[in-house]
Design an enzyme around this catalytic site. Sequence first.
Site, PDB file in Angstrom:
ATOM      1  CG  HIS A  99      78.186 -30.878  35.372  1.00 16.49           C
ATOM      2  ND1 HIS A  99      78.253 -32.226  35.648  1.00 16.49           N
ATOM      3  CD2 HIS A  99      76.871 -30.564  35.500  1.00 16.49           C
ATOM      4  CE1 HIS A  99      77.042 -32.688  35.902  1.00 16.49           C
ATOM      5  NE2 HIS A  99      76.187 -31.692  35.828  1.00 16.49           N
ATOM      6  CG  ASP A 129      73.501 -33.075  28.392  1.00 20.10           C
ATOM      7  OD1 ASP A 129      72.263 -33.184  28.417  1.00 20.10           O
ATOM      8  OD2 ASP A 129      74.160 -32.646  29.346  1.00 20.10           O
ATOM      9  CD  GLU A 177      81.218 -34.063  34.534  1.00 16.36           C
ATOM     10  OE1 GLU A 177      80.983 -33.123  35.319  1.00 16.36           O
ATOM     11  OE2 GLU A 177      80.721 -35.198  34.675  1.00 16.36           O
ATOM     12  CG  ASN A 205      80.891 -31.507  38.725  1.00 14.13           C
ATOM     13  OD1 ASN A 205      79.967 -30.850  38.221  1.00 14.13           O
ATOM     14  ND2 ASN A 205      81.383 -32.595  38.153  1.00 14.13           N
TER      15      ASN A 205
HETATM   16  P1  PGA Z   1      70.104 -31.983  38.723  1.00 14.78           P
HETATM   17  O1  PGA Z   1      71.237 -31.906  37.610  1.00 14.78           O
HETATM   18  O2  PGA Z   1      69.024 -31.047  38.301  1.00 14.78           O
HETATM   19  O3  PGA Z   1      69.659 -33.406  38.690  1.00 14.78           O
HETATM   20  O4  PGA Z   1      70.724 -31.590  40.008  1.00 14.78           O
HETATM   21  C1  PGA Z   1      71.698 -30.670  37.165  1.00 14.78           C
HETATM   22  C2  PGA Z   1      72.895 -30.855  36.287  1.00 14.78           C
HETATM   23  O5  PGA Z   1      73.666 -31.794  36.525  1.00 14.78           O
HETATM   24  O6  PGA Z   1      73.090 -30.056  35.367  1.00 14.78           O
END
Ligand code: PGA
Length: 249
Positions: free
Chosen positions: A137, A66, A142, A135
């Site tokens: 995702h 992304d 999301e 969450n």
């Molecule tokens: P993080 O993000 O490694 O910064 O916790 C993971 C994600 O949001 O996929």
Amino acid sequence: MIDILASPDLVALRAADVITEGLVSLCGGTLGLATGATMLQIYARLVDRFRSGTISFCEVTFFNLDEYIGIPRTATGSFRTFMHRCFFDLVDVDPARAHLPDGMSSDVSSEALRYEALIRASGGIDLQLLGIGSNGHIGFNEPGSDFGSRTREVLLTEATRVANAPYFAKGAEVPHRAVTMGIGTILESRKILLIATGKHKAEAISAALSGPLSTACPASALRRHPNVHIICDAAAASHIVGCVAVQTQ
Ligand code: PGA
């Protein structure tokens, strides 16, 4: 398969092993990449292996999950900047093989189609590295994202924007929109490597593994994939219930 390891350091080492073995056996291959704090140690371990001569990346094709929409490629918070700083500039990646969606495209729908076509033309993704949001995702899919979704423009939740704010320059606003591979796109990868560390991921990991198969937890879609390897630390695994095939070290 799930590996539960004692610390984030061990998680990064194990993930680097899986990636290295996969790429060496493919003599190159196509690796899907992720960004975020969880990935930093993994890229550092891959850089170590490059420097010790264990692996070369010059024959590997990369597709990031992304990118934000509307910030320059070289902005401090862009995922392109993250990838260059933590990995691409430190190893022998062929820049022509390192792909991210173009978040500055004036036509994001066409850009999304171009990105999907490029993945297909490269033969698909052999191994997709994935983090998970608190969450649930995956990529920037999301909660509420369709399990069949493809690469597209998405709106980021406030929680995701807050979590990613530390990557942006002081005073710079975290974009509200991004372009992400869809869940359907991710599920077409031949193998998926999901990494989670820290207590703040425990609920999401538990929901992904044993909650309802539901768009409320996008990562639960991974249960539809036949070849997912999860590597997490004890803190991230602390809410897993009724889970078989757990290996604790
Ligand atoms: P993080 O993000 O490694 O910064 O916790 C993971 C994600 O949001 O996929």
